[in-house]
Write a protein that holds these residues in place. Sequence first.
Motif, PDB file in Angstrom:
ATOM      1  N   LEU A  43     -10.907 -15.540 -13.631  1.00 21.47           N
ATOM      2  CA  LEU A  43      -9.960 -14.703 -12.912  1.00 21.47           C
ATOM      3  C   LEU A  43     -10.508 -14.447 -11.501  1.00 21.47           C
ATOM      4  N   GLU A  44      -9.694 -14.734 -10.502  1.00 19.58           N
ATOM      5  CA  GLU A  44     -10.170 -14.552  -9.121  1.00 19.58           C
ATOM      6  C   GLU A  44      -9.135 -13.824  -8.290  1.00 19.58           C
ATOM      7  N   ALA A  45      -9.625 -12.991  -7.398  1.00 18.86           N
ATOM      8  CA  ALA A  45      -8.729 -12.335  -6.447  1.00 18.86           C
ATOM      9  C   ALA A  45      -8.258 -13.371  -5.443  1.00 18.86           C
ATOM     10  N   THR A  46      -6.936 -13.503  -5.298  1.00 18.32           N
ATOM     11  CA  THR A  46      -6.417 -14.547  -4.412  1.00 18.32           C
ATOM     12  C   THR A  46      -5.552 -13.982  -3.301  1.00 18.32           C
ATOM     13  N   GLY A  47      -5.541 -12.674  -3.174  1.00 17.68           N
ATOM     14  CA  GLY A  47      -4.769 -12.111  -2.076  1.00 17.68           C
ATOM     15  C   GLY A  47      -4.815 -10.600  -2.108  1.00 17.68           C
ATOM     16  N   VAL A  48      -4.890 -10.011  -0.938  1.00 17.66           N
ATOM     17  CA  VAL A  48      -4.921  -8.554  -0.851  1.00 17.66           C
ATOM     18  C   VAL A  48      -3.945  -8.125   0.223  1.00 17.66           C
ATOM     19  N   GLU A  49      -3.194  -7.082  -0.065  1.00 18.47           N
ATOM     20  CA  GLU A  49      -2.381  -6.506   0.993  1.00 18.47           C
ATOM     21  C   GLU A  49      -2.412  -4.997   0.866  1.00 18.47           C
ATOM     22  N   SER A  50      -2.145  -4.348   1.979  1.00 18.07           N
ATOM     23  CA  SER A  50      -2.101  -2.891   1.989  1.00 18.07           C
ATOM     24  C   SER A  50      -0.695  -2.470   2.378  1.00 18.07           C
ATOM     25  N   ILE A  51      -0.144  -1.556   1.607  1.00 16.05           N
ATOM     26  CA  ILE A  51       1.220  -1.147   1.916  1.00 16.05           C
ATOM     27  C   ILE A  51       1.339   0.368   1.861  1.00 16.05           C
ATOM     28  N   ALA A  52       2.275   0.896   2.606  1.00 14.27           N
ATOM     29  CA  ALA A  52       2.512   2.339   2.603  1.00 14.27           C
ATOM     30  C   ALA A  52       3.074   2.743   1.245  1.00 14.27           C
ATOM     31  N   ALA A  53       2.675   3.929   0.803  1.00 13.66           N
ATOM     32  CA  ALA A  53       3.100   4.394  -0.515  1.00 13.66           C
ATOM     33  C   ALA A  53       4.625   4.382  -0.640  1.00 13.66           C
ATOM     34  N   THR A  54       5.300   4.696   0.431  1.00 11.32           N
ATOM     35  CA  THR A  54       6.765   4.751   0.353  1.00 11.32           C
ATOM     36  C   THR A  54       7.380   3.368   0.185  1.00 11.32           C
ATOM     37  N   ASP A  55       6.638   2.344   0.556  1.00 11.29           N
ATOM     38  CA  ASP A  55       7.154   0.980   0.410  1.00 11.29           C
ATOM     39  C   ASP A  55       6.819   0.369  -0.955  1.00 11.29           C
ATOM     40  N   LEU A  56       6.000   1.081  -1.720  1.00 19.33           N
ATOM     41  CA  LEU A  56       5.520   0.489  -2.972  1.00 19.33           C
ATOM     42  C   LEU A  56       6.646   0.120  -3.946  1.00 19.33           C
ATOM     43  N   PRO A  57       7.589   1.028  -4.215  1.00 15.79           N
ATOM     44  CA  PRO A  57       8.620   0.662  -5.200  1.00 15.79           C
ATOM     45  C   PRO A  57       9.352  -0.627  -4.844  1.00 15.79           C
ATOM     46  N   ALA A  58       9.689  -0.790  -3.581  1.00 13.84           N
ATOM     47  CA  ALA A  58      10.425  -1.988  -3.192  1.00 13.84           C
ATOM     48  C   ALA A  58       9.562  -3.236  -3.373  1.00 13.84           C
ATOM     49  N   ARG A  59       8.286  -3.116  -3.029  1.00  7.60           N
ATOM     50  CA  ARG A  59       7.385  -4.267  -3.164  1.00  7.60           C
ATOM     51  C   ARG A  59       7.198  -4.620  -4.640  1.00  7.60           C
ATOM     52  N   VAL A  60       7.031  -3.597  -5.467  1.00 11.94           N
ATOM     53  CA  VAL A  60       6.863  -3.833  -6.908  1.00 11.94           C
ATOM     54  C   VAL A  60       8.112  -4.494  -7.480  1.00 11.94           C
ATOM     55  N   ALA A  61       9.262  -3.976  -7.083  1.00 13.50           N
ATOM     56  CA  ALA A  61      10.512  -4.534  -7.597  1.00 13.50           C
ATOM     57  C   ALA A  61      10.638  -6.002  -7.200  1.00 13.50           C
ATOM     58  N   PRO A  75      -7.987   5.762   0.524  1.00 13.08           N
ATOM     59  CA  PRO A  75      -8.218   7.145   0.982  1.00 13.08           C
ATOM     60  C   PRO A  75      -7.130   7.644   1.932  1.00 13.08           C
ATOM     61  N   ASP A  76      -6.543   6.750   2.709  1.00 17.59           N
ATOM     62  CA  ASP A  76      -5.531   7.216   3.661  1.00 17.59           C
ATOM     63  C   ASP A  76      -4.150   7.383   3.010  1.00 17.59           C
ATOM     64  N   GLY A  77      -4.093   7.143   1.689  1.00 19.32           N
ATOM     65  CA  GLY A  77      -2.816   7.350   0.996  1.00 19.32           C
ATOM     66  C   GLY A  77      -2.025   6.066   0.804  1.00 19.32           C
ATOM     67  N   ASP A  78      -2.387   5.013   1.546  1.00 19.15           N
ATOM     68  CA  ASP A  78      -1.727   3.725   1.320  1.00 19.15           C
ATOM     69  C   ASP A  78      -2.169   3.144  -0.022  1.00 19.15           C
ATOM     70  N   VAL A  79      -1.517   2.066  -0.390  1.00 20.33           N
ATOM     71  CA  VAL A  79      -1.843   1.421  -1.652  1.00 20.33           C
ATOM     72  C   VAL A  79      -2.327  -0.004  -1.386  1.00 20.33           C
ATOM     73  N   GLU A  80      -3.443  -0.354  -2.013  1.00 18.45           N
ATOM     74  CA  GLU A  80      -3.946  -1.713  -1.899  1.00 18.45           C
ATOM     75  C   GLU A  80      -3.505  -2.500  -3.117  1.00 18.45           C
ATOM     76  N   LEU A  81      -2.982  -3.679  -2.848  1.00 10.86           N
ATOM     77  CA  LEU A  81      -2.431  -4.497  -3.911  1.00 10.86           C
ATOM     78  C   LEU A  81      -3.202  -5.815  -3.929  1.00 10.86           C
ATOM     79  N   THR A  82      -3.894  -6.088  -5.033  1.00  4.60           N
ATOM     80  CA  THR A  82      -4.717  -7.304  -5.115  1.00  4.60           C
ATOM     81  C   THR A  82      -4.154  -8.231  -6.176  1.00  4.60           C
ATOM     82  N   ARG A  83      -3.977  -9.484  -5.790  1.00  2.72           N
ATOM     83  CA  ARG A  83      -3.461 -10.483  -6.733  1.00  2.72           C
ATOM     84  C   ARG A  83      -4.621 -11.220  -7.401  1.00  2.72           C
ATOM     85  N   TYR A  84      -4.547 -11.370  -8.718  1.00  2.00           N
ATOM     86  CA  TYR A  84      -5.572 -12.116  -9.457  1.00  2.00           C
ATOM     87  C   TYR A  84      -4.913 -13.295 -10.152  1.00  2.00           C
ATOM     88  N   GLU A  85      -5.528 -14.463  -9.975  1.00  2.00           N
ATOM     89  CA  GLU A  85      -5.046 -15.659 -10.669  1.00  2.00           C
ATOM     90  C   GLU A  85      -6.218 -16.402 -11.274  1.00  2.00           C
TER      91      GLU A  85
END
Length: 552
Positions: A26-44, A9-19
């Motif tokens: 399939l289980e969630a094994t990690g969650v992080e929250s990142i600013a939308a502007t940081d998303l491309p770099a994190r994805v890359a 809701p605050d515009g950030d992006v939640e990124l959940t890892r499933y392994e």
Amino acid sequence: MFFLLRRLPDGDVELTRYERSGSGRLEATGVESIAATDLPARVAGLEHEVSPRWVWDDTPRWYPRLLDAGVTVARCFDLRLVHAILRRSTAAPRFPPGGAAAGPWDVAQAGPGEADGLFEVVPDSLPDPAGEFLAQREAIESSSTRGRLELLVAAESTGALIAVEMRHRGIPWSPKAHDELLTAALGPRPGPGERPARMRAALADVRQALDAPDLNPDSPAELIKALNRAGVLVQSTRQWELQRHDHPSIAPLLAYKKMQRLLVANGWTWLDAWVHGGRFRPDYVPGGVVTGRWATSGGGALQLPRAVRGAVVADPGWTLVVADASQLEPRILTGLSGDRAMARAGSGDLYEGIVASGAVATRAEAKVAMLGAMYGATQGESGRLVPRLARRFPDAMALVETAARTGEAGGVVDTLLGRSSPRPSDDLGTGGAGAGALPPEMGLRPADRDARAWGRFTRNFVVQGTAAEWALCWLGALRRRLHARWGTDAGAPHFVFFLHDEVVVHAPSAVADEVVALVAESAVEAGRLLFGDAPVAFPVTVAVVDDYSRAK
DNA sequence: CACTGATGCGCG
DNA sequence: AAAGCGCGCATCAGTG
């Protein structure tokens, strides 16, 4: 490994890892929250490290911004598209878990988005993407045809990536070449509200021949009256009906109609509206057709007329690799049915092979008969020729006949990979197949006529839908090869157009021959993915050209 | 004025 | 030669 993205809701992006756990769940094994502007770099970064499958609600909501930032991803899992497949698929009978009623996931894809600007609206994610993801994975992994379903959803999702990438790059379009085409066909661009010179001339001839000085040629009703008054007894103004009459008004009228079509559909107004910066960017809609074909919206990209394809011009130093899967649908039918005689006929040109089999006398007849078989023709030349095919190719014909009977009885048919047809009650019945005019299926009760029409739809569904799956696999395989060989930078070959069984790659001239080879390899791979070692060939016709009109 | 359905034609 | 599948879009004509 899956990474699910969700907008907070605050515009950030939640990124959940499933392994997968030891038990394979399939289980969630990690969650992080990142600013939308940081998303491309994190994805890359993750793309480089662990080659994830990105899970998101709707590819057009996420991917354009990544591409704008220069980030391409290899694989994704598009929840909206997979939902649409699973909720109908007989291969996933217990999906969705909550029941069959339409919910928030049964929506159209997000629009192409506002132009980049300060006030760009960031849409919320569709509700509970994590729950939706786990339900979808459960449905797929418990399916009795899991392998095929996995392939289908992977191909569909890769298609979603390609659709956004193609819009991002755009079709290279030369306004100058387009204007020259229009000027040659219609005359110079006229002022607003005026007709081009050649149309005015043709119209003057029509009005004179019909002795109707004020005739509005764009009104079918008025036109029919004027024609009838002049002794030309037509009931419509369709080209093929007009053509059958011999009257001085007909030739200029047909010429006028052709020019009017070009002007209205792809004239200067279209050019101004749709081509910017030398690129045409239609909105591609994967899965937009019930059969799984793509739809498009904006600019009529699905029907780029041959008359304007000369305006699709490669950049200097670049070229267009135009590839077309030859006779795709009959070959798909060959693979689906395992018809050995048809496989033999298809070792070269399929229609010539049908002639050689003795079923029909000419290539043209073979084509008409084949189309009639797949579409359910009952009348005319096509309807007459179909039985001759049936004698030589009984297995192929049995497959489409069975699909037709199933549909007539109200049943569901499936593509090879597991896309299922809607039921007649899904409200495609009233507006869909056969609802058009009133074909002369006289003597049939309306219910029977509807049943026949639905049978033609299901007959064609299995072939058209499986062909769409083949095409997605072809595209996905080619994309993987292009990326492996040249990467994803601006100077690398890339898709710029796709239309059912045809793809256009914009490539540096120096590598065109290599691209051609990869196109053919990818077709072989697609055939293997769908049909294994079955004896069915998928030849492609490839042309390397400077402009699109020179292909074919 | 906005809408809907029919018509006609482009593409595969 | 003109019925037989799937689409999108512009225009006209009728309706609300």
